[in-house]
Scaffold this active site. Structure first.
Site, PDB file in Angstrom:
ATOM      1  N   HIS A   1      -3.869  -1.660  -5.369  1.00  0.00           N
ATOM      2  CA  HIS A   1      -5.204  -2.015  -4.875  1.00  0.00           C
ATOM      3  C   HIS A   1      -5.273  -3.507  -4.527  1.00  0.00           C
ATOM      4  CE1 HIS A   1      -6.348   1.388  -7.754  1.00  0.00           C
ATOM      5  NE2 HIS A   1      -6.834   1.814  -6.612  1.00  0.00           N
TER       6      HIS A   1
ATOM      7  N   SER B   1      -0.320   4.024  -9.198  1.00  0.00           N
ATOM      8  CA  SER B   1      -1.476   4.925  -9.135  1.00  0.00           C
ATOM      9  C   SER B   1      -2.274   4.785 -10.422  1.00  0.00           C
ATOM     10  CB  SER B   1      -0.989   6.371  -9.001  1.00  0.00           C
ATOM     11  OG  SER B   1      -2.035   7.272  -9.304  1.00  0.00           O
TER      12      SER B   1
HETATM   13  P1  AMP Z   1      -8.036   4.959  -5.220  1.00  0.00           P
HETATM   14  O1  AMP Z   1      -8.681   3.980  -6.155  1.00  0.00           O
HETATM   15  O2  AMP Z   1      -6.933   5.750  -5.828  1.00  0.00           O
HETATM   16  O3  AMP Z   1      -9.047   5.788  -4.463  1.00  0.00           O
HETATM   17  O4  AMP Z   1      -7.304   4.075  -4.118  1.00  0.00           O
HETATM   18  C1  AMP Z   1      -8.028   3.130  -3.345  1.00  0.00           C
HETATM   19  C2  AMP Z   1      -7.181   2.705  -2.180  1.00  0.00           C
HETATM   20  O5  AMP Z   1      -5.982   2.098  -2.658  1.00  0.00           O
HETATM   21  C3  AMP Z   1      -6.745   3.888  -1.300  1.00  0.00           C
HETATM   22  O6  AMP Z   1      -6.796   3.487   0.056  1.00  0.00           O
HETATM   23  C4  AMP Z   1      -5.332   4.144  -1.753  1.00  0.00           C
HETATM   24  O7  AMP Z   1      -4.522   4.726  -0.756  1.00  0.00           O
HETATM   25  C5  AMP Z   1      -4.869   2.729  -2.067  1.00  0.00           C
HETATM   26  N1  AMP Z   1      -3.735   2.758  -2.990  1.00  0.00           N
HETATM   27  C6  AMP Z   1      -3.697   3.312  -4.225  1.00  0.00           C
HETATM   28  N2  AMP Z   1      -2.468   3.172  -4.762  1.00  0.00           N
HETATM   29  C7  AMP Z   1      -1.718   2.520  -3.837  1.00  0.00           C
HETATM   30  C8  AMP Z   1      -0.348   2.075  -3.782  1.00  0.00           C
HETATM   31  N3  AMP Z   1       0.496   2.292  -4.778  1.00  0.00           N
HETATM   32  N4  AMP Z   1       0.058   1.446  -2.668  1.00  0.00           N
HETATM   33  C9  AMP Z   1      -0.785   1.241  -1.623  1.00  0.00           C
HETATM   34  N5  AMP Z   1      -2.077   1.622  -1.619  1.00  0.00           N
HETATM   35  C10 AMP Z   1      -2.546   2.249  -2.703  1.00  0.00           C
END
Ligand code: AMP
Length: 281
Positions: A37, A185
């Site tokens: 993030h 993640s």
């Molecule tokens: P989330 O909080 O999981 O909804 O993720 C928020 C944003 O961060 C989304 O656009 C995800 O694709 C991005 N994101 C999450 N993990 C990663 C990662 N390891 N690498 C790149 N982007 C990420």
């Protein structure tokens, strides 16, 4: 950094910034922030004059038996991380603010929502598309950044913006990984130490397949065989899907031609992990 919780306040802030000709870059998240993030946020800072990050765990994108209630949340830690990066606004609405009583409007990106994660998580991308459209209407960014880690989500959002003629540039940001290759993640927190060690098999499987492509392999069945052989080495890994798809349509392909995505979803105990590699030949 301002923390804004109300839609009206968020709108007023954006209106003011736009009025002064400033470009707003937006990074939507569900919080529990990690280096992936933060990398998106740094990217955002380099692309515009004002940066808004949202933290909203969106109930509409979770199925009834999924982890909405247990999804990791740590607002204080997230707030401190974002403050350190020097963003302008943390938008953190409540569920009632986003979905007031009587809410009944949804957005469906029809075909792109069906395969891969959409097949195992019915309604997931409808929830994603709906909340992203709402957040775009509230934050009114010029640019929004999404991670390629959620490749299908990125394609759904690109299509949504194109189909509804939204004046927003969508930027895809490369996957950020741990030193051993595991894609970062928020759900990695669910892994036991044993599962964490085993989970590196996803990126290993993708690397092995990519090496085959570099040596000239184009047959999907053969590439998937390489992937499943690697994942099969780990008894803790339960494969949900492993597919080679056209990168734009997300339709499965038999033979590599142009740009494709090799996409994986694998369960380890209570953690469901996804990863992918964009492959060109
Ligand atoms: P989330 O909080 O999981 O909804 O993720 C928020 C944003 O961060 C989304 O656009 C995800 O694709 C991005 N994101 C999450 N993990 C990663 C990662 N390891 N690498 C790149 N982007 C990420």
């Amino acid at each position: 950094m301002q923390i804004i919780e109300q839609i009206a306040d968020m709108r007023a802030w954006s209106e003011g910034e736009r009025h002064q000709g400033r470009r707003i870059v937006f990074v939507p998240t569900m919080g529990s922030l990690h280096e992936g993030h933060l990398s998106l946020v740094r990217d955002a800072k380099s692309r515009g004059e004002r940066v808004v990050v949202s933290i909203f765990v969106n109930p509409m994108q979770f199925g009834p038996s999924e982890d909405f209630a247990k999804y990791p949340r740590d607002l204080e830690r997230d707030r401190a991380l974002l403050e350190k990066l020097g963003i302008d606004v943390l938008f953190h609405p409540t569920v009632a603010e986003i979905y007031p009583d009587g809410y009944q409007t949804h957005i469906e990106v029809e075909h792109l929502s069906l395969p891969l994660c959409g097949a195992v998580r019915p309604g997931h991308f409808r929830g994603v598309a709906t909340v992203v459209a709402k957040l775009f209407n509230i934050v009114r960014p010029h640019i929004a950044i999404f991670g390629e880690k959620d490749f299908q989500q990125l394609q759904v959002v690109r299509r949504l913006v194109r189909d509804l003629s939204m004046d927003i540039e969508i930027v895809g940001h490369p996957i950020v990984r741990e030193a051993d290759g595991l894609a970062m993640s928020s759900r990695n927190a669910y892994l036991t130490p044993e599962e964490r060690r085993a989970a590196v098999c996803l990126s290993r499987a993708l690397c092995n397949a990519e090496k085959r492509v570099r040596r000239g392999e184009t047959c999907a069945a053969k590439l998937l065989h390489v992937v499943l052989a690697e994942l099969g080495q780990e008894s803790l890994a339960h494969v949900e899907y492993a597919k080679l798809c056209d990168a734009d349509s997300l339709q499965e392909i038999d033979r590599l031609q142009g740009v494709a995505v090799l996409a994986l979803a694998v369960r380890f105990g209570r953690a469901r992990l996804i990863d992918n590699r964009v492959i060109k030949n």
